[in-house]
Scaffold this active site. Structure first.
Site, PDB file in Angstrom:
ATOM      1  N   HIS A 165      -1.010  -0.117  -9.827  1.00 42.01           N
ATOM      2  CA  HIS A 165      -1.760  -0.914  -9.061  1.00 42.01           C
ATOM      3  C   HIS A 165      -2.378  -2.164  -9.816  1.00 42.01           C
ATOM      4  O   HIS A 165      -3.271  -2.301  -9.880  1.00 42.01           O
ATOM      5  CB  HIS A 165      -3.458  -0.736  -8.346  1.00 42.01           C
ATOM      6  CG  HIS A 165      -3.050  -1.044  -6.718  1.00 42.01           C
ATOM      7  ND1 HIS A 165      -3.545  -0.360  -5.702  1.00 42.01           N
ATOM      8  CD2 HIS A 165      -3.075  -2.518  -6.683  1.00 42.01           C
ATOM      9  CE1 HIS A 165      -3.764  -1.160  -4.450  1.00 42.01           C
ATOM     10  NE2 HIS A 165      -3.331  -2.185  -4.987  1.00 42.01           N
ATOM     11  N   ARG A 186       0.693  -1.020  -0.179  1.00 47.50           N
ATOM     12  CA  ARG A 186      -0.176  -0.165  -0.067  1.00 47.50           C
ATOM     13  C   ARG A 186       1.267   0.998  -0.020  1.00 47.50           C
ATOM     14  O   ARG A 186       1.805   1.149   0.743  1.00 47.50           O
ATOM     15  CB  ARG A 186      -0.730  -0.216   1.133  1.00 47.50           C
ATOM     16  CG  ARG A 186      -2.332  -1.385   1.342  1.00 47.50           C
ATOM     17  CD  ARG A 186      -3.449  -0.737   0.158  1.00 47.50           C
ATOM     18  NE  ARG A 186      -4.007  -1.820   0.275  1.00 47.50           N
ATOM     19  CZ  ARG A 186      -3.909  -2.103  -0.733  1.00 47.50           C
ATOM     20  NH1 ARG A 186      -3.360  -2.931  -1.509  1.00 47.50           N
ATOM     21  NH2 ARG A 186      -5.330  -3.197  -0.510  1.00 47.50           N
ATOM     22  N   GLU A 242      -3.287   7.894  -4.527  1.00 52.41           N
ATOM     23  CA  GLU A 242      -3.439   6.568  -5.375  1.00 52.41           C
ATOM     24  C   GLU A 242      -4.842   7.419  -6.163  1.00 52.41           C
ATOM     25  O   GLU A 242      -5.963   7.010  -4.696  1.00 52.41           O
ATOM     26  CB  GLU A 242      -3.526   5.334  -5.022  1.00 52.41           C
ATOM     27  CG  GLU A 242      -3.608   4.383  -6.409  1.00 52.41           C
ATOM     28  CD  GLU A 242      -3.292   2.771  -5.651  1.00 52.41           C
ATOM     29  OE1 GLU A 242      -4.070   2.333  -6.020  1.00 52.41           O
ATOM     30  OE2 GLU A 242      -1.739   2.558  -4.310  1.00 52.41           O
TER      31      GLU A 242
END
Length: 323
Positions: free
Chosen positions: A284, A236, A265
């Site tokens: 991602h 993360r 993000e």
């Protein structure tokens, strides 16, 4: 429409994938049970109210209030911080997640990123774009030290795939006394982590984001890392202090970074990380795999059987006494 279904598949897809093949795979694995796919909001409301097992991205408290038969919510994500866990527990609903189904792909991408920096493939790609035939120096992965922060399903998959590369491995986990698949295992205390960072050419983040790991890698950690070190973040974005990372990359405090996750993000188009040649970025996508639904259907189908037998569920995060 099906009444009193055993399993209801919610209509919203995951990672751009349709839920229809997921429902079909569950029917194949559970031929003696009724699996219903909710295609509209109305069907979702009606089916969830009668379901024993619901699987999808999320479920809200209004749906829960009407779901008198519900025993299990099987989340199609690994992360469950978006779920109303208190309400689920209050209603006696067990919760499982999709943990582990993305591990092979994420591990493979992490290794690909490390090999890219080792062999400087990204420099080769840049020179190809310029039609420039000019040699450059590369490195060897052999005899490197790789620290893997987090030895869950992703960390274990990564370490398994590192076997044969002739590298030394250090694992960081919450309970180092349990040991692990790495050559060394240490805890999350600051001294142990800094010692590992100081010895590692590659640091791979594969741990969850929580109060302990938020901002785990910041200015002090980059100062400890070797100038030839590469940071690979598969976890993360919030685990890394982004401003400290930009500074470390700009001033060559570390060799580079490969990021599948960022903070913020999505990464804004004008963010400085985009312009750094020593930073590789993917949006991602590390966990994307054509086997997504197959692996998840295996977990959910097994859990339906375990529910009948009164056994502990696979990937169980919440197990209310009344569930």
């Amino acid at each position: 429409m099906t009444t009193n279904p055993d399993v209801v598949v919610l209509r919203e897809g995951t990672e751009g994938l349709s839920m229809e093949p997921y429902a079909e795979l569950l029917r194949e694995r559970l031929p003696d049970r009724t699996v219903a796919l909710a295609r509209t909001p109305k069907q979702e409301r009606e089916l969830v109210a009668e379901a024993r097992v619901v699987t999808g991205i999320g479920i809200d408290e209004e749906q829960l209030a009407r779901a008198e038969r519900l025993e299990l919510f099987a989340c199609t994500f690994a992360g469950t911080d978006h779920l109303p866990m208190d309400a689920l527990e209050e209603h006696g609903v067990a919760v499982t997640n999709a943990g582990g189904i993305h591990a092979p792909g994420i591990a493979e991408q992490a290794i690909g990123n490390m090999l890219t920096f080792t062999r400087r493939l990204h420099e080769g790609w840049r020179r190809k774009q310029r039609s420039e035939w000019r040699h450059f120096q590369s490195h060897e992965f052999t005899d490197s030290t790789v620290t893997v922060v987090g030895l869950g399903s992703i960390g274990e998959a990564l370490v398994q795939r590192l076997q044969g590369f002739e590298v030394d491995t250090i694992g960081v986990r919450y309970t180092p006394e349990k040991g692990g698949p790495t050559d060394e295992v240490v805890g999350f205390d600051e001294d142990a982590i800094h010692d590992a960072l100081s010895r590692s050419e590659y640091v791979v983040l594969a741990c969850p984001l929580n109060d302990l790991t938020r901002g785990l890698v910041g200015e002090d950690e980059f100062a400890t890392m070797r100038p030839d070190a590469v940071l690979v973040n598969t976890a993360r974005g919030g685990i890394v202090d982004t401003d400290a990372l930009v500074s470390a990359l700009r001033w060559n405090k570390i060799r580079g970074a490969a990021l599948d996750v960022t903070d913020p993000e999505p990464l804004p188009a004008d963010h400085p990380l985009w312009d750094l040649e020593n930073c590789l970025i993917t949006p991602h996508t590390g966990g994307h795999t054509p086997k997504h639904w197959d692996r998840l259907a295996d977990i959910v189908a097994e859990n339906v059987d375990r529910l009948d037998a009164g056994d502990e569920l696979v990937n169980q995060l919440l197990a209310p006494e009344s569930a």
